[in-house]
Motif scaffolding. Structure first.
Motif, PDB file in Angstrom:
ATOM      1  N   VAL A 248       0.835  -1.205   0.000  1.00  0.00           N
ATOM      2  CA  VAL A 248       0.000   0.000   0.000  1.00  0.00           C
ATOM      3  C   VAL A 248       0.868   1.253   0.000  1.00  0.00           C
ATOM      4  CG1 VAL A 248      -1.660   1.347   1.350  1.00  0.00           C
ATOM      5  CG2 VAL A 248      -1.981  -1.113   1.080  1.00  0.00           C
ATOM      6  N   ALA A 252       0.770   4.190  -2.683  1.00  0.00           N
ATOM      7  CA  ALA A 252       0.380   5.525  -2.216  1.00  0.00           C
ATOM      8  C   ALA A 252       1.512   6.528  -2.365  1.00  0.00           C
ATOM      9  CB  ALA A 252      -0.064   5.454  -0.754  1.00  0.00           C
ATOM     10  N   SER A 253       2.740   6.117  -2.074  1.00  0.00           N
ATOM     11  CA  SER A 253       3.866   7.053  -2.154  1.00  0.00           C
ATOM     12  C   SER A 253       4.206   7.390  -3.606  1.00  0.00           C
ATOM     13  CB  SER A 253       5.090   6.474  -1.442  1.00  0.00           C
ATOM     14  OG  SER A 253       5.507   5.258  -2.043  1.00  0.00           O
ATOM     15  N   THR A 255       2.000   7.521  -6.040  1.00  0.00           N
ATOM     16  CA  THR A 255       0.948   8.470  -6.417  1.00  0.00           C
ATOM     17  C   THR A 255       1.213   9.844  -5.826  1.00  0.00           C
ATOM     18  OG1 THR A 255      -0.652   6.646  -6.488  1.00  0.00           O
ATOM     19  CG2 THR A 255      -1.541   8.881  -6.372  1.00  0.00           C
ATOM     20  N   PHE A 321       4.413  11.587   0.585  1.00  0.00           N
ATOM     21  CA  PHE A 321       3.198  10.997   1.153  1.00  0.00           C
ATOM     22  C   PHE A 321       2.524  11.965   2.118  1.00  0.00           C
ATOM     23  CE2 PHE A 321       1.077   8.579   4.515  1.00  0.00           C
ATOM     24  CZ  PHE A 321       0.214   7.776   3.776  1.00  0.00           C
TER      25      PHE A 321
END
Length: 534
Positions: A248, A252-253, A255, A321
Motif C-alpha cells: 500500500v 500511495a507514495s 501516487t 506521502f
C-alpha cells in the motif's frame, strides 16, 4: 528572563554533553593493514580509552581453543603483556578475566557465537578485575585471523557520542519543511478553487477533485477508532499485515510523489505535449513523471532493508506521502481540528505510555509496531545492550517513519546503524491544522497569513520541545503530546485576539450533498479573485 536563559543554556550543554556507551571498537593492525570491529564492554566495570591514540596496543594472542576458566595448559610466559582471545562459555566473565589477569595478560576479548551482551558480574567481583574486558563476534575474529594472519596488534577504545546528534537537526528540517510546504500547497489550492468558483462553476469541480473533507465529529471518532483497531491488529498480526502495508505504501507514495512533482512542474510553468492513441489522449509529461515515480517506489520496495542508503528514498517518499495527505484530507473547521487532534493525542499517549504495562516485553505497542519485531532491542535495561553475533535476516519494518542515521555514533554504527526517527503522524496530524489555518487565511483574505505563520511557528516550537524532552529523558516521546497543545492553543489565541473565533470555529459553509465551500469574507472586504501567493 535571565534565569530562564540560564536554564535553557544548561539544558543545551547537557544535551550536547558526551555519553559513554557500551559499544566500542576493536582496532586490529599488522603494520601494513588495519581493520575495525564491533565489541561490547561495560564502561562502569572496565572502562576503555575514548580515542585510538590513547588506547594501549597489545599483541593479540589466539586462545579460542580454550574458555580460560582456569590456568591449566596456559603458560604465563606465553601470554604475559598480550591481549587474549578466548571462547565464551562454562564460567562467568569475571572468572575468565581474573584468570587472564593472573597470567599477566593486559586485556581479554571473549569470542561469542551468541548475542553480544554487556559483560556483568556479582557486585563482589567487580573490584577484582583490573584489565579491559569485552565481547566480540567469533566470526569477526576468524575473519581478522584470515586477513592478518600472525602478528596482530589490538587496541580497544570507546569513542563517546554527542547526545545532540546532527541527525536530529536534519529531522527537524524535514518536519518543518513538510508542514510548511503542505500548508502552502493547501492555501494555493484553495485560492485556485475560489478563483475558479468566482469565475464560473466549470473550474470548481477540477479544483476540488480528489479532495476529501472531514466535517462530521462522528466520522472523526470512527476514524480514530479504526486507527486504534488497525494498530492493535498490526501488533498481533505484524508478520502478515506488514507486507500489505508495504505494498500500500509503494502505491500511495508513488501516487503522492507524482502529485508533488506534477504540482512543481505547474509552478515552474512547464508545458506538456499531448498525443492521442485510439481516441484516448495522453500527456507526455505525465507519462514520464509516472515512470519516474513508479521506478523510485519499486527501488525502495526491492531494497527497503538496505539500511545504509535506502533511508534517503524512504524519507523522500515519506515527505511526498505527507504532503499529498495534507493536500487531500482537509478539516472543514476548527471544531473538527480540536476533536481530531485531541483524540489522536490521547491515542498517542495511551499506546506509548500505557500499553507497556500490558505487553509481555514491556515495549509499547506503538514502538513495537513502528520499529518491528526487533523493537525489544531498542529497550535497554539500564545501560545493557544486546547485539547479534551472527548476521540476522532483515526484519520487515513498517514504512511509517522518517529515518536519519546518527552521524556521531561511530562505534554504534559499526555494531549496527542507529537512526533518529520521527513518525509520519507527527507531521501529518499537526499538518492538517496548519493546512486549515492556511485555507482560513485565504477565506478571510489575510495578506499577512497570520494564522498559517502562527501555527507553523507553534509547530516548530513544539517539535523542538519534543526533541529536547527526548534528549533529557533518554527515551522516545509521543510527539503529539507537545505538538497538539502548542498548535491548537496558538491558533485559538490568534483567533481570539483578532475577534474571529466564531468564524474560525465554524469554518466553511459545508453542504454534504455537493461539498461546496464558500469564503468567509468579512464585511467591507473585496470578494474579487485572490491572486496572492504563499
Amino acid at each position: 528572563m535571565e534565569k530562564a536563559v540560564r536554564i535553557f543554556v544548561l539544558c543545551v550543554v547537557f544535551m550536547a554533553s558526551q555519553m559513554n556507551c557500551q559499544e566500542a571498537i576493536l582496532h586490529i593492525s599488522n603494520g601494513s593493514r588495519n581493520m575495525d570491529y564491533c565489541i561490547v564492554h561495560n564502561h562502569s566495570w572496565t572502562p576503555l580509552s575514548e580515542t585510538l591514540d590513547a588506547a594501549g596496543q597489545y599483541p593479540l594472542m589466539n586462545l579460542i581453543s580454550t574458555v580460560l576458566c582456569d590456568a591449566s595448559g596456559v603458560s604465563p610466559e606465553m601470554v604475559k603483556g598480550k591481549a587474549l582471545v578466548v571462547m565464551r562459555g562454562d564460567c562467568e566473565f569475571s572468572q575468565k578475566a581474573q584468570v587472564a589477569q593472573g597470567l599477566g595478560a593486559k586485556a581479554l576479548l571473549i569470542a561469542s557465537n551468541k548475542s553480544l551482551v554487556t559483560p556483568s558480574a556479582n557486585d563482589s567481583e567487580y573490584a577484582k578485575v583490573r584489565i579491559p574486558l569485552a565481547l566480540m563476534r567469533y566470526r569477526d575474529f576468524l575473519g581478522a585471523q584470515q586477513m592478518f594472519g600472525e602478528g596482530m596488534q589490538a587496541q580497544m577504545y570507546a569513542p563517546p557520542y554527542q547526545k545532540l546528534d546532527p541527525s536530529i537537526g536534519v529531522m527537524l528540517l524535514i518536519a518543518i519543511f513538510t508542514v510548511v510546504m503542505g500548508g502552502c500547497w493547501c492555501g494555493a489550492s484553495e485560492r485556485e478553487r475560489l478563483s475558479a468558483s468566482l469565475g464560473g462553476a466549470g473550474g470548481e469541480h477540477k479544483a476540488d477533485s480528489g479532495e476529501l473533507s472531514l466535517y462530521s465529529p462522528l466520522r472523526v471518532v470512527i476514524l480514530v477508532a479504526l486507527m486504534c483497531g488497525m494498530l492493535v491488529l498490526m501488533y498481533y498480526f505484524y508478520n502478515i499485515l506488514v507486507y500489505f502495508i508495504i505494498v500500500v505504501f509503494c502505491l500511495a507514495s508513488a501516487t503522492a510523489l507524482f502529485s508533488c512533482l506534477d504540482a512543481v512542474m505547474d509552478l515552474l510553468g512547464c508545458g506538456t505535449v499531448s498525443f492521442s492513441i485510439k481516441s484516448k489522449t495522453f500527456s507526455l509529461r505525465s507519462l514520464i513523471l509516472a515512470a519516474v515515480c513508479i521506478t523510485v517506489a519499486v527501488i525502495w520496495g526491492v531494497y527497503r532493508n538496505e539500511d545504509r542508503w535506502i533511508w534517503i528514498l524512504q524519507d523522500l517518499l515519506g515527505i511526498a506521502f505527507c504532503l499529498n495527505f495534507m493536500k487531500t484530507i482537509s478539516l472543514s473547521n476548527f471544531k473538527i481540528c480540536v476533536i481530531l487532534l485531541s483524540l489522536l493525542l490521547l491515542y498517542d499517549v495511551f499506546f506509548v505510555f500505557i500499553t507497556p504495562f500490558f505487553t509481555k516485553n514491556g515495549v509499547s505497542i506503538m514502538v513495537q509496531v513502528a520499529l518491528g519485531p526487533d523493537a525489544s532491542g531498542e529497550k535497554t535495561q539500564g545501560n545493557m545492550v544486546e547485539i547479534p553475533a551472527e548476521p540476522q535476516p532483515p526484519s520487515e519494518k513498517l514504512p511509517v517513519v522518517m529515518r536519519v542515521p546518527r552521524l556521531t555514533a561511530w562505534a554504534q554504527n559499526l555494531c549496527g546503524i542507529q537512526f533518529s526517527i520521527l513518525g509520519y503522524g507527527d507531521i501529518i496530524i499537526p499538518g492538517l491544522l496548519v493546512s486549515y489555518c492556511s485555507r482560513f487565511d485565504v477565506w478571510i483574505n489575510s495578506r499577512k497569513k497570520i494564522y498559517f505563520l502562527s501555527c507553523c511557528t507553534a509547530y516548530l516550537v513544539g517539535i523542538i520541545v519534543t526533541f529536547a524532552v527526548m534528549l533529557l529523558s533518554g527515551m522516545g516521546q509521543p510527539a503529539l503530546l507537545y505538538l497538539v497543545p502548542f498548535t491548537l492553543i496558538t491558533s485559538a489565541v490568534v483567533a481570539g485576539c483578532r475577534g474571529e473565533m466564531k468564524k474560525f470555529w465554524l469554518g466553511t459553509t459545508y453542504e454534504v450533498l455537493d461539498s461546496s465551500r464558500e469564503p468567509l469574507l468579512p464585511e467591507g472586504r473585496t470578494d474579487s479573485p485572490i491572486s496572492e501567493r504563499c
